[in-house]
Design a protein around this motif. Structure first.
Motif, PDB file in Angstrom:
ATOM      1  N   GLY A  31       0.858  -1.159   0.074  1.00  0.00           N
ATOM      2  CA  GLY A  31       0.047  -0.022  -0.042  1.00  0.00           C
ATOM      3  C   GLY A  31       0.878   1.204   0.061  1.00  0.00           C
ATOM      4  N   ASN A  32       2.038   1.039  -0.018  1.00  0.00           N
ATOM      5  CA  ASN A  32       3.010   2.283  -0.027  1.00  0.00           C
ATOM      6  C   ASN A  32       3.707   2.667  -1.296  1.00  0.00           C
ATOM      7  N   SER A  33       3.456   1.772  -2.258  1.00  0.00           N
ATOM      8  CA  SER A  33       3.851   1.943  -3.690  1.00  0.00           C
ATOM      9  C   SER A  33       3.685   3.168  -4.365  1.00  0.00           C
ATOM     10  N   GLU A  34       4.634   3.409  -5.171  1.00  0.00           N
ATOM     11  CA  GLU A  34       4.703   4.653  -6.158  1.00  0.00           C
ATOM     12  C   GLU A  34       3.537   4.632  -7.094  1.00  0.00           C
ATOM     13  N   HIS A  35       3.150   3.360  -7.392  1.00  0.00           N
ATOM     14  CA  HIS A  35       2.272   2.973  -8.346  1.00  0.00           C
ATOM     15  C   HIS A  35       0.988   3.451  -8.071  1.00  0.00           C
ATOM     16  N   LEU A  36       0.618   4.129  -6.938  1.00  0.00           N
ATOM     17  CA  LEU A  36      -0.901   4.389  -6.693  1.00  0.00           C
ATOM     18  C   LEU A  36      -1.509   5.111  -7.762  1.00  0.00           C
ATOM     19  N   LYS A  37      -2.699   4.891  -8.341  1.00  0.00           N
ATOM     20  CA  LYS A  37      -3.327   5.805  -9.246  1.00  0.00           C
ATOM     21  C   LYS A  37      -4.452   6.458  -8.846  1.00  0.00           C
ATOM     22  N   LYS A  92      -3.804  -3.264 -17.321  1.00  0.00           N
ATOM     23  CA  LYS A  92      -4.074  -4.692 -17.606  1.00  0.00           C
ATOM     24  C   LYS A  92      -3.800  -5.467 -16.285  1.00  0.00           C
ATOM     25  N   ASP A  93      -3.073  -4.918 -15.405  1.00  0.00           N
ATOM     26  CA  ASP A  93      -2.786  -5.613 -13.915  1.00  0.00           C
ATOM     27  C   ASP A  93      -2.864  -4.543 -12.974  1.00  0.00           C
ATOM     28  N   TRP A  94      -3.768  -4.755 -11.919  1.00  0.00           N
ATOM     29  CA  TRP A  94      -4.080  -3.614 -11.040  1.00  0.00           C
ATOM     30  C   TRP A  94      -4.297  -4.296  -9.535  1.00  0.00           C
ATOM     31  N   GLU A  95      -4.289  -3.764  -8.572  1.00  0.00           N
ATOM     32  CA  GLU A  95      -4.799  -4.293  -7.306  1.00  0.00           C
ATOM     33  C   GLU A  95      -5.527  -2.862  -6.462  1.00  0.00           C
ATOM     34  N   LEU A  96      -6.697  -3.528  -6.058  1.00  0.00           N
ATOM     35  CA  LEU A  96      -7.683  -2.645  -5.442  1.00  0.00           C
ATOM     36  C   LEU A  96      -7.633  -2.630  -3.743  1.00  0.00           C
ATOM     37  N   HIS A  97      -7.257  -1.815  -2.858  1.00  0.00           N
ATOM     38  CA  HIS A  97      -7.453  -1.952  -1.483  1.00  0.00           C
ATOM     39  C   HIS A  97      -8.573  -1.121  -1.047  1.00  0.00           C
ATOM     40  N   SER A 245     -31.509  -3.850   7.409  1.00  0.00           N
ATOM     41  CA  SER A 245     -30.772  -2.691   7.103  1.00  0.00           C
ATOM     42  C   SER A 245     -29.268  -2.752   8.058  1.00  0.00           C
ATOM     43  N   ASP A 246     -28.488  -1.961   7.459  1.00  0.00           N
ATOM     44  CA  ASP A 246     -27.357  -1.512   8.109  1.00  0.00           C
ATOM     45  C   ASP A 246     -26.642  -0.354   7.620  1.00  0.00           C
ATOM     46  N   ASN A 247     -25.598   0.059   8.224  1.00  0.00           N
ATOM     47  CA  ASN A 247     -24.891   1.351   7.633  1.00  0.00           C
ATOM     48  C   ASN A 247     -23.648   0.609   6.832  1.00  0.00           C
ATOM     49  N   HIS A 248     -23.674   0.947   5.503  1.00  0.00           N
ATOM     50  CA  HIS A 248     -22.638   0.468   4.564  1.00  0.00           C
ATOM     51  C   HIS A 248     -21.509   1.656   4.253  1.00  0.00           C
ATOM     52  N   ASP A 249     -20.422   1.830   4.874  1.00  0.00           N
ATOM     53  CA  ASP A 249     -19.470   2.683   4.624  1.00  0.00           C
ATOM     54  C   ASP A 249     -18.240   2.470   3.946  1.00  0.00           C
ATOM     55  N   ILE A 250     -17.789   3.139   2.960  1.00  0.00           N
ATOM     56  CA  ILE A 250     -16.625   3.251   2.430  1.00  0.00           C
ATOM     57  C   ILE A 250     -15.490   4.349   3.122  1.00  0.00           C
ATOM     58  N   ILE A 251     -14.579   3.899   3.406  1.00  0.00           N
ATOM     59  CA  ILE A 251     -13.769   4.779   3.906  1.00  0.00           C
ATOM     60  C   ILE A 251     -12.566   5.254   2.911  1.00  0.00           C
ATOM     61  N   SER A 252     -11.973   4.481   2.107  1.00  0.00           N
ATOM     62  CA  SER A 252     -11.175   4.505   0.959  1.00  0.00           C
ATOM     63  C   SER A 252     -11.280   3.447  -0.132  1.00  0.00           C
ATOM     64  N   MET A 253     -10.754   3.958  -1.250  1.00  0.00           N
ATOM     65  CA  MET A 253     -10.454   2.781  -2.326  1.00  0.00           C
ATOM     66  C   MET A 253      -9.181   3.109  -3.091  1.00  0.00           C
ATOM     67  N   LYS A 254      -8.338   2.277  -2.812  1.00  0.00           N
ATOM     68  CA  LYS A 254      -7.017   2.672  -3.452  1.00  0.00           C
ATOM     69  C   LYS A 254      -6.500   1.869  -4.529  1.00  0.00           C
TER      70      LYS A 254
END
Length: 338
Positions: A31-37, A92-97, A245-254
């Motif tokens: 998660g610290n890569s310089e390849h963050l888009k 073509k190659d990616w990773e989503l956190h 029901s529930d709360n559905h929260d997104i804090i981040s998508m990297k």
């Protein structure tokens, strides 16, 4: 008899193992890569918080953007919300956190419905699949928190993967089991610590891992080879509630770009024209008797062992009967010559 049963079990184990290649655990980035888009990433501080517009992202339905999270649905009945990246992804190659939180006042089995993460051709189209459209084109990862199928043996919350070329329908009544490629149980709801999910796609291999136990380490959930996804699709997240029901929260998508070498022949492929598909021994729609177990190796369960032993016993009885009939006819034939 014990030796014969052991041999049959060994053969059965080999057959199960042969359903697909064994895959080494995928190494996820730290998660610290310089390849963050950044054009495909959603991070705090959110630009446009509290307004009806955000740079690079669109949202709809019950979605609310605050300074600390993006809430797709509040803990209220019959709500749907989603957030979608405006920029198509040509990697073509990616990773989503994904850093997320699912929580609410409902107790066990009295909450729902869940959260979905998308990489699809369509965007901002509401529908019945966790707040987004059915018969989509692309990849979906479902974080399902409520068992609609009362006969299911799964333990919920349950994470599953689905690849669709527009021809498949997600069956909510069966929790999507007819079209599920693989899945796992994850205790991800109402946690007092941060919860994360990682989706990695590289050279046709799809890997999903979780970090929901406050151990700061990834745990394998899904690992599938032979997945074909085109470029030019959109990332998004959606959620829906029904009677529960529930709360559905997104804090981040990297999103991170993976620097991977491809064969020379890949350079001639138009990756935007590829149809979403998975190379399997059989179609998920044909997977009726065991809708979740035919595409990944696993131990022989008790009923499988029983069926194997039963088939072996029936085979022995049939062979004995046939042998006895043949022996009797030979005896009668020999008597005629005396």
């Amino acid at each position: 008899m014990a030796a014969g049963a052991g041999g049959l079990l060994a053969v059965a184990a080999l057959l199960v193992a042969a359903t697909g290649p064994r895959l080494a655990p995928a190494e996820l980035t730290d998660g610290n890569s310089e390849h963050l888009k950044r054009e495909h990433s959603l991070m705090k501080p959110y630009q446009g918080a509290g307004s009806a517009a955000m740079p690079l992202w669109d949202f709809q339905g019950s979605t609310m953007v605050t300074s600390q999270y993006v809430r797709l649905t509040p803990d209220e009945r019959s709500r749907e919300g989603s957030i979608w990246n405006r920029v198509p992804c040509f990697l073509k190659d990616w990773e989503l956190h994904v850093h997320f939180k699912i929580h609410g006042a409902g107790k066990k089995n009295l909450h729902g419905d869940g959260l979905a993460l998308w990489y699809t051709q369509e965007r901002l189209v509401p529908g019945p699949v966790f707040g987004s459209k059915d018969n989509f084109h692309g990849l979906a990862i479902f974080l399902d928190t409520y068992p609609n199928d009362e006969a299911t043996e799964r333990v919920f919350p349950y994470i599953s993967a689905m690849v669709n070329n527009g021809s498949l329908t997600y069956d909510h009544s069966k929790d999507g089991r007819w079209t599920e490629l693989a899945g796992c149980t994850a205790d991800l709801r109402n946690q007092n610590h941060d919860t994360f999910l990682a989706i990695r796609y590289s050279r046709g291999r799809l890997t999903v891992m979780t970090d929901v136990e406050d151990r700061n380490e990834w745990k394998n959930c899904i690992d599938i080879a032979g997945v074909q996804l085109p470029t030019g699709y959109f990332f998004g997240a959606s959620a829906g509630t029904g009677d529960l029901s529930d709360n559905h929260d997104i804090i981040s998508m990297k999103l991170f770009q993976l620097m991977v070498e491809h064969p020379l022949e890949d350079e001639t492929v138009d990756w935007t024209k590829i149809e979403p598909s998975v190379s399997l021994l059989k179609s998920p729609k044909d997977n009726v008797d065991d809708p979740t177990g035919n595409f990944r190796s696993g131990p022989l369960t008790g009923w499988k062992v029983f069926l194997l032993l039963l088939c072996a016993l029936l085979g022995i009885i049939v062979c004995a009967v046939v042998g006895a009939v043949v022996f009797q006819k030979r005896q009668e034939r020999n008597k005629r010559f005396y």
